[in-house]
Design an enzyme around this catalytic site. Structure first.
Site, PDB file in Angstrom:
ATOM      1  N   THR A  38       0.845  -1.193   0.000  1.00 54.87           N
ATOM      2  CA  THR A  38       0.000   0.000   0.000  1.00 54.87           C
ATOM      3  C   THR A  38       0.879   1.240   0.000  1.00 54.87           C
ATOM      4  OG1 THR A  38      -1.666   1.307   1.169  1.00 54.87           O
ATOM      5  CG2 THR A  38      -0.253  -0.070   2.531  1.00 54.87           C
ATOM      6  N   ILE A  39       0.546   2.178  -0.871  1.00 52.40           N
ATOM      7  CA  ILE A  39       1.287   3.433  -0.871  1.00 52.40           C
ATOM      8  C   ILE A  39       0.929   4.267   0.351  1.00 52.40           C
ATOM      9  CG2 ILE A  39       1.457   3.501  -3.397  1.00 52.40           C
ATOM     10  CD1 ILE A  39      -0.679   5.752  -3.322  1.00 52.40           C
ATOM     11  N   ASP A  40      -0.210   3.979   0.982  1.00 55.34           N
ATOM     12  CA  ASP A  40      -0.660   4.766   2.128  1.00 55.34           C
ATOM     13  C   ASP A  40       0.181   4.534   3.380  1.00 55.34           C
ATOM     14  OD1 ASP A  40      -2.780   5.980   0.744  1.00 55.34           O
ATOM     15  OD2 ASP A  40      -4.088   4.267   1.109  1.00 55.34           O
ATOM     16  N   MET A  66      -2.169  11.473  -2.386  1.00 58.92           N
ATOM     17  CA  MET A  66      -3.071  10.513  -1.780  1.00 58.92           C
ATOM     18  C   MET A  66      -2.823  10.386  -0.279  1.00 58.92           C
ATOM     19  SD  MET A  66      -3.226   7.525  -4.699  1.00 58.92           S
ATOM     20  CE  MET A  66      -4.040   7.816  -6.280  1.00 58.92           C
ATOM     21  N   GLY A  67      -3.813   9.830   0.400  1.00 58.75           N
ATOM     22  CA  GLY A  67      -3.744   9.678   1.849  1.00 58.75           C
ATOM     23  C   GLY A  67      -5.055  10.103   2.459  1.00 58.75           C
ATOM     24  N   TYR A  88      -2.738   9.196 -10.079  1.00 61.34           N
ATOM     25  CA  TYR A  88      -2.134   7.919 -10.452  1.00 61.34           C
ATOM     26  C   TYR A  88      -0.631   8.043 -10.735  1.00 61.34           C
ATOM     27  CZ  TYR A  88      -6.776   5.791 -11.052  1.00 61.34           C
ATOM     28  OH  TYR A  88      -8.034   5.296 -10.858  1.00 61.34           O
ATOM     29  N   LEU A  89      -0.176   9.229 -11.087  1.00 59.88           N
ATOM     30  CA  LEU A  89       1.240   9.398 -11.429  1.00 59.88           C
ATOM     31  C   LEU A  89       2.142   8.996 -10.265  1.00 59.88           C
ATOM     32  CD1 LEU A  89       1.104  12.839 -13.299  1.00 59.88           C
ATOM     33  CD2 LEU A  89       1.031  10.534 -14.285  1.00 59.88           C
ATOM     34  N   GLN A  90       1.718   9.319  -9.050  1.00 55.78           N
ATOM     35  CA  GLN A  90       2.572   9.053  -7.895  1.00 55.78           C
ATOM     36  C   GLN A  90       2.739   7.562  -7.638  1.00 55.78           C
ATOM     37  OE1 GLN A  90       0.450  10.658  -4.309  1.00 55.78           O
ATOM     38  NE2 GLN A  90      -1.311  10.560  -5.681  1.00 55.78           N
TER      39      GLN A  90
END
Length: 422
Positions: A145-147, A193-194, A300-302
């Site tokens: 997860t990127i979060d 995001m987050g 979405y780029l990140q």
């Protein structure tokens, strides 16, 4: 001499993808191949867990070793992902029974689910149901997860690369704004995001050191948004520096807990759908301060930016995939290979097996000690934490000026059961 019976395995990707989720897939597949004496074939679900329900199983044995190795530098979800959360076993038992039926039909005894908190819950439920139904299955969760909000693990694979991308992008955009601020944009807002945890936005704080360097304000869900205080800080920064760079989590909320960008809608998991905090903040700047502004959404780029991935992140994503298979072969069930930080300088880490009961449906918030006292930036402790995770460059190979990616056949096996509607 009695030969050990070989069984098949199933792997699926879940939720929003990352720049390195395919590195975990590579770790799972390559490790299964190294243990061909125990694992016969690894199937991958087409579009995540949905592929298991609809019996759309990709035969990864049809993929070449070169193609599988290329997954380490390929972003996106190679086998397709989905946002689909299985409901309660008691009220939607047919779905779970269908999964077991598919696993039985294809002699699948090992289940690897690559995702975040919701997929950890799914993995736990499937392990519980297999026990109830008397079907032997090793269910292992592969963290992603990127979060960065999975509990127990020091960090989540996928986060280090998005943190690196956001920090790099913040520094580069800040230089752009600084060069034009005398006659053009005074305030730049980057939304990242987050939803509930501000790990990604906080990582942007690595772009500069001290209050004089951008980002001048980092806005997080963990710190209640105070409009008057934020506007005063922006005005003070523009007057002092000539411009102001802000990085904001999509989940910024006020003292009552209301999201600044709440649309009133929810997604497939029941999470609030957020309509964009950057334009909301830009509107406040225009209304109260009258500064010329610009905003951007990393979106979405990140999470797709494999070209600037962290080497640490790639290594950890691959390692948890490897360990997941080892856990299954050791007879473990309902666990997730997690990361333990051994030291900051030099950075060192190791893996341990964490129980899913302590991970599923739980979120890890960012510690207050990682933030400055004013709540608008990161502390030295936060800087030490984030710096380790963005270390190293893992550039993909290039061809004709563009990154090369894995080219897969994604051959489906013949179904053995009647169709199933989800």
């Amino acid at each position: 001499m009695t030969q050990t019976k070989r069984y098949n395995a199933f792997y699926a990707q879940s939720g929003g993808v990352t720049a390195v989720i395919n590195a975990s897939a590579c770790g799972v597949i390559e490790t299964c191949r190294r243990h061909s004496d125990r694992i016969q074939t690894l199937y991958a679900g087409r579009n995540g867990i949905i592929g298991a329900l609809t019996e759309e199983l990709i035969d990864t044995s049809q993929e070449s070793s070169e193609a599988i190795a290329a997954l380490r530098h390929t972003p996106g979800g190679a086998f397709g992902s989905c946002r689909y959360k299985l409901k309660s076993i008691d009220t939607h038992r047919a779905q779970y029974e269908r999964l077991i039926e598919v696993f039985k039909a294809h002699d699948i005894r090992y289940f690897f689910y690559n995702g975040g908190g919701d997929s950890a819950d799914t993995c736990l439920k499937i392990s519980q149901l297999s026990e109830r139904m008397g079907y032997p299955l090793q269910a292992i969760h592969v963290a992603k997860t990127i979060d960065n909000d999975l509990p127990l693990t020091d960090n989540s694979p996928g986060f280090g690369s998005v943190a690196k991308y956001v920090a790099v992008s913040t520094r580069e955009a800040a230089l752009d704004v600084a060069s034009m601020c005398s006659t053009s944009t005074k305030v730049f807002i980057l939304e990242v995001m987050g939803r509930h945890a501000g790990w990604i936005a906080a990582a942007a704080g690595l772009a500069g050191e001290g209050e004089e360097q951008p980002p001048h304000l980092v806005l997080l869900p963990e710190v209640a948004f105070d409009r008057a205080k934020v506007m005063a800080k922006i005005k003070q920064t523009v007057e002092r520096c000539g411009y102001c760079v802000i990085v904001a989590s999509e989940g910024v909320r006020d003292a009552e807990g209301k999201f600044l960008a709440d649309t009133g809608l929810v997604d497939a998991f029941g999470h609030s759908q957020l309509g964009g905090v950057a334009p909301v903040l830009a509107g406040m700047v225009k209304e109260e301060l009258g500064y010329k502004y610009h905003w951007a959404v990393a979106d979405y780029l990140q999470r797709a930016a494999r070209h600037i991935a962290s080497q640490v992140d790639v290594d950890q994503a691959y390692a948890v995939g490897v360990r997941a298979v080892e856990c299954a072969l050791e007879g473990k069930n309902a666990v997730m290979p997690a990361i333990r930080r051994v030291s900051d300088a030099p950075y060192a880490w190791e893996l341990f097996d964490a129980p899913l009961e302590e991970i599923a449906n739980r979120e890890k918030m960012m510690p207050a000690e990682y933030l400055r006292e004013d709540g608008f930036g990161i502390s030295e402790a936060g800087r030490r934490y984030f710096t380790a995770l963005i270390a190293g460059e893992a550039y993909p190979p290039y061809e004709n000026g563009l990154p090369k990616v894995a080219e897969l056949k994604r051959a489906l096996v013949a179904p053995k059961l009647p169709p199933f509607s989800i």
